[in-house]
Design an enzyme around this catalytic site. Structure first.
Site, PDB file in Angstrom:
ATOM      1  N   GLY A  39      37.634  60.410  51.475  1.00  0.00           N
ATOM      2  CA  GLY A  39      38.217  61.154  52.590  1.00  0.00           C
ATOM      3  C   GLY A  39      39.113  62.265  52.085  1.00  0.00           C
ATOM      4  O   GLY A  39      40.125  62.606  52.699  1.00  0.00           O
ATOM      5  N   SER A  41      38.583  65.517  51.668  1.00  0.00           N
ATOM      6  CA  SER A  41      38.300  66.916  51.998  1.00  0.00           C
ATOM      7  C   SER A  41      39.286  67.510  52.993  1.00  0.00           C
ATOM      8  O   SER A  41      39.282  68.722  53.227  1.00  0.00           O
ATOM      9  CB  SER A  41      36.877  67.038  52.565  1.00  0.00           C
ATOM     10  OG  SER A  41      36.754  66.314  53.774  1.00  0.00           O
ATOM     11  N   SER A  42      40.133  66.677  53.606  1.00  0.00           N
ATOM     12  CA  SER A  42      41.102  67.208  54.569  1.00  0.00           C
ATOM     13  C   SER A  42      42.238  66.215  54.755  1.00  0.00           C
ATOM     14  O   SER A  42      42.185  65.079  54.274  1.00  0.00           O
ATOM     15  CB  SER A  42      40.431  67.480  55.929  1.00  0.00           C
ATOM     16  OG  SER A  42      39.989  66.266  56.523  1.00  0.00           O
ATOM     17  N   GLY A  43      43.266  66.657  55.462  1.00  0.00           N
ATOM     18  CA  GLY A  43      44.360  65.775  55.842  1.00  0.00           C
ATOM     19  C   GLY A  43      45.114  65.162  54.685  1.00  0.00           C
ATOM     20  O   GLY A  43      45.330  65.774  53.638  1.00  0.00           O
ATOM     21  N   ARG A  64      32.391  63.152  53.583  1.00  0.00           N
ATOM     22  CA  ARG A  64      31.118  63.297  54.287  1.00  0.00           C
ATOM     23  C   ARG A  64      30.772  64.751  54.580  1.00  0.00           C
ATOM     24  O   ARG A  64      29.616  65.114  54.675  1.00  0.00           O
ATOM     25  CB  ARG A  64      31.167  62.518  55.608  1.00  0.00           C
ATOM     26  CG  ARG A  64      31.240  61.004  55.433  1.00  0.00           C
ATOM     27  CD  ARG A  64      31.478  60.317  56.751  1.00  0.00           C
ATOM     28  NE  ARG A  64      32.782  60.650  57.316  1.00  0.00           N
ATOM     29  CZ  ARG A  64      33.191  60.301  58.525  1.00  0.00           C
ATOM     30  NH1 ARG A  64      32.400  59.615  59.308  1.00  0.00           N
ATOM     31  NH2 ARG A  64      34.399  60.630  58.945  1.00  0.00           N
ATOM     32  N   LYS A  68      33.671  71.199  53.831  1.00  0.00           N
ATOM     33  CA  LYS A  68      35.094  70.947  53.616  1.00  0.00           C
ATOM     34  C   LYS A  68      35.349  70.511  52.175  1.00  0.00           C
ATOM     35  O   LYS A  68      36.352  70.866  51.564  1.00  0.00           O
ATOM     36  CB  LYS A  68      35.591  69.865  54.577  1.00  0.00           C
ATOM     37  CG  LYS A  68      35.696  70.298  56.030  1.00  0.00           C
ATOM     38  CD  LYS A  68      36.253  69.162  56.871  1.00  0.00           C
ATOM     39  CE  LYS A  68      36.371  69.572  58.331  1.00  0.00           C
ATOM     40  NZ  LYS A  68      36.879  68.450  59.165  1.00  0.00           N
ATOM     41  N   SER A 150      46.400  52.781  55.347  1.00  0.00           N
ATOM     42  CA  SER A 150      46.329  52.174  56.670  1.00  0.00           C
ATOM     43  C   SER A 150      46.999  53.126  57.659  1.00  0.00           C
ATOM     44  O   SER A 150      46.696  54.319  57.689  1.00  0.00           O
ATOM     45  CB  SER A 150      47.004  50.795  56.661  1.00  0.00           C
ATOM     46  OG  SER A 150      46.976  50.192  57.924  1.00  0.00           O
ATOM     47  N   TYR A 164      41.059  51.202  67.100  1.00  0.00           N
ATOM     48  CA  TYR A 164      41.565  51.740  65.836  1.00  0.00           C
ATOM     49  C   TYR A 164      42.471  50.757  65.089  1.00  0.00           C
ATOM     50  O   TYR A 164      42.281  50.491  63.899  1.00  0.00           O
ATOM     51  CB  TYR A 164      42.324  53.034  66.127  1.00  0.00           C
ATOM     52  CG  TYR A 164      42.963  53.697  64.946  1.00  0.00           C
ATOM     53  CD1 TYR A 164      42.192  54.329  63.973  1.00  0.00           C
ATOM     54  CD2 TYR A 164      44.355  53.738  64.807  1.00  0.00           C
ATOM     55  CE1 TYR A 164      42.782  54.969  62.889  1.00  0.00           C
ATOM     56  CE2 TYR A 164      44.953  54.375  63.730  1.00  0.00           C
ATOM     57  CZ  TYR A 164      44.165  54.982  62.777  1.00  0.00           C
ATOM     58  OH  TYR A 164      44.752  55.611  61.713  1.00  0.00           O
ATOM     59  N   LYS A 168      42.791  49.013  60.898  1.00  0.00           N
ATOM     60  CA  LYS A 168      43.905  49.283  59.991  1.00  0.00           C
ATOM     61  C   LYS A 168      44.674  48.006  59.653  1.00  0.00           C
ATOM     62  O   LYS A 168      45.214  47.876  58.556  1.00  0.00           O
ATOM     63  CB  LYS A 168      44.833  50.344  60.603  1.00  0.00           C
ATOM     64  CG  LYS A 168      44.177  51.717  60.748  1.00  0.00           C
ATOM     65  CD  LYS A 168      43.749  52.270  59.389  1.00  0.00           C
ATOM     66  CE  LYS A 168      43.262  53.701  59.469  1.00  0.00           C
ATOM     67  NZ  LYS A 168      42.923  54.263  58.143  1.00  0.00           N
TER      68      LYS A 168
END
Length: 310
Positions: A39, A41-43, A64, A68, A150, A164, A168
């Site tokens: 994960g 590619s961003s954030g 994915r 990005k 998390s 959600y 987590k």
């Protein structure tokens, strides 16, 4: 009574002092280390990758979205390869950061059933599979770090997060069980609980949040991804099991410590001393959240009743 409390605290400190050599990992040196970020590619994942790169680590990104991923690759000046190629090209993985995740908000009965399955597949199993890919080599080398990102919604179930939050929460259970397995091999697990963070994913999630969820979220501030990334990387390097951001995060970390591992005498003592007072503060928070939900329900019913009379 006071003497009993003092005696208990003294006994607790002595006990932790005796076992402290077993719970104090040596910091991981990032310069030259191979860090894999899912994960990425961003954030938060992207910021963790950048933070590790700045500290001299070699980075492998897994994501994915190819566009990005390529954009992030340019930003951190490092190429990205898939998980099978990662160890061949850059050597064994020293630290794995499981940051891939997604969110769906809404009332329980209004969320599509397949969304529950999809979120569990991405948020939980999306951390299981990469961890399985690196754990054997880490055991052989007797070193490594595994990070599970998390959420504060993985410590406290909130309105709108029925799909959600469980995914987590599941990471917490995985992290605790895995830490007990791998600790003898000098491998340390960190589970991070970031608050609402200014990321593309958070912005997208906010578009569909129920009113109750928005109002509850507004009771705390939104953090910057760079700040969250720095805290997570620091805690992972030190081998800390819990990683939290800000005063609210610290309080939740204490309140939900339960049977979690500790990595210092100070941490264990803080949990013992602060648990009671933080529980009182937490009850006020829960009361205010319940009040928000009740108020929204009454306003909705009043509006529906007015529509019927027109």
């Amino acid at each position: 009574m006071l003497l009993l409390v003092v005696a208990f605290i003294v006994f607790f400190v002595l006990l932790l002092y005796m076992v402290s050599p077993l719970i104090s990992p040596k910091p991981l040196k990032l310069p030259g280390a191979h860090v894999v970020v899912t994960g990425g590619s961003s954030g938060i994942g992207k910021c963790i990758a950048i933070e590790c790169y700045k500290q001299g680590a070699f980075i492998t990104l897994i994501a994915r979205d190819e566009n990005k991923l390529l954009q992030t690759k340019k930003e951190i000046e490092k190429y990205s390869v898939n998980d099978k190629q990662a160890q061949e090209k850059l050597g064994p993985v020293d630290m794995l950061v499981n940051c891939a995740g997604t969110s769906v908000t809404g009332k329980f009965e209004e969320i599509e059933v397949n969304s529950f399955e999809r979120l569990m597949a991405v948020n939980y199993l999306g951390s299981v599979y990469p961890s399985r890919a690196v754990i054997a080599t880490m055991k052989e080398r007797r070193m490594g770090r595994i990070v599970f990102v998390s959420s504060q919604a993985g410590q406290l179930g909130l309105f709108g997060y029925t799909a959600y939050s469980p995914t987590k929460f599941a990471l917490r259970g995985l992290a605790e069980a895995l830490q007990m397995e791998v600790k003898p091999y000098n491998i340390y697990v960190t589970v991070a609980y970031p608050p609402d963070t200014d990321t593309p994913g958070f912005a997208e999630e906010s578009k569909t949040k129920p009113l109750e969820t928005k109002l509850i979220s507004e009771t705390s501030s939104v953090c910057q991804a760079e700040q969250v990334a720095r805290v997570i990387v620091k805690d992972a390097i030190q081998g800390n099991f819990n990683s939290s951001v800000g005063s609210d995060g610290y309080m939740l970390s204490i309140l939900t410590s339960g049977m979690s591992p500790v990595t210092s005498i100070t941490e264990g003592l803080q949990q013992v001393v602060c648990m009671g007072i933080f529980r009182i503060v937490g009850l006020f928070y829960l009361g205010s959240f319940d009040s928000i939900v009740r108020r929204c329900m009454m306003q909705r019913e009043k509006s529906e009743s007015a529509d019927k009379t027109e």
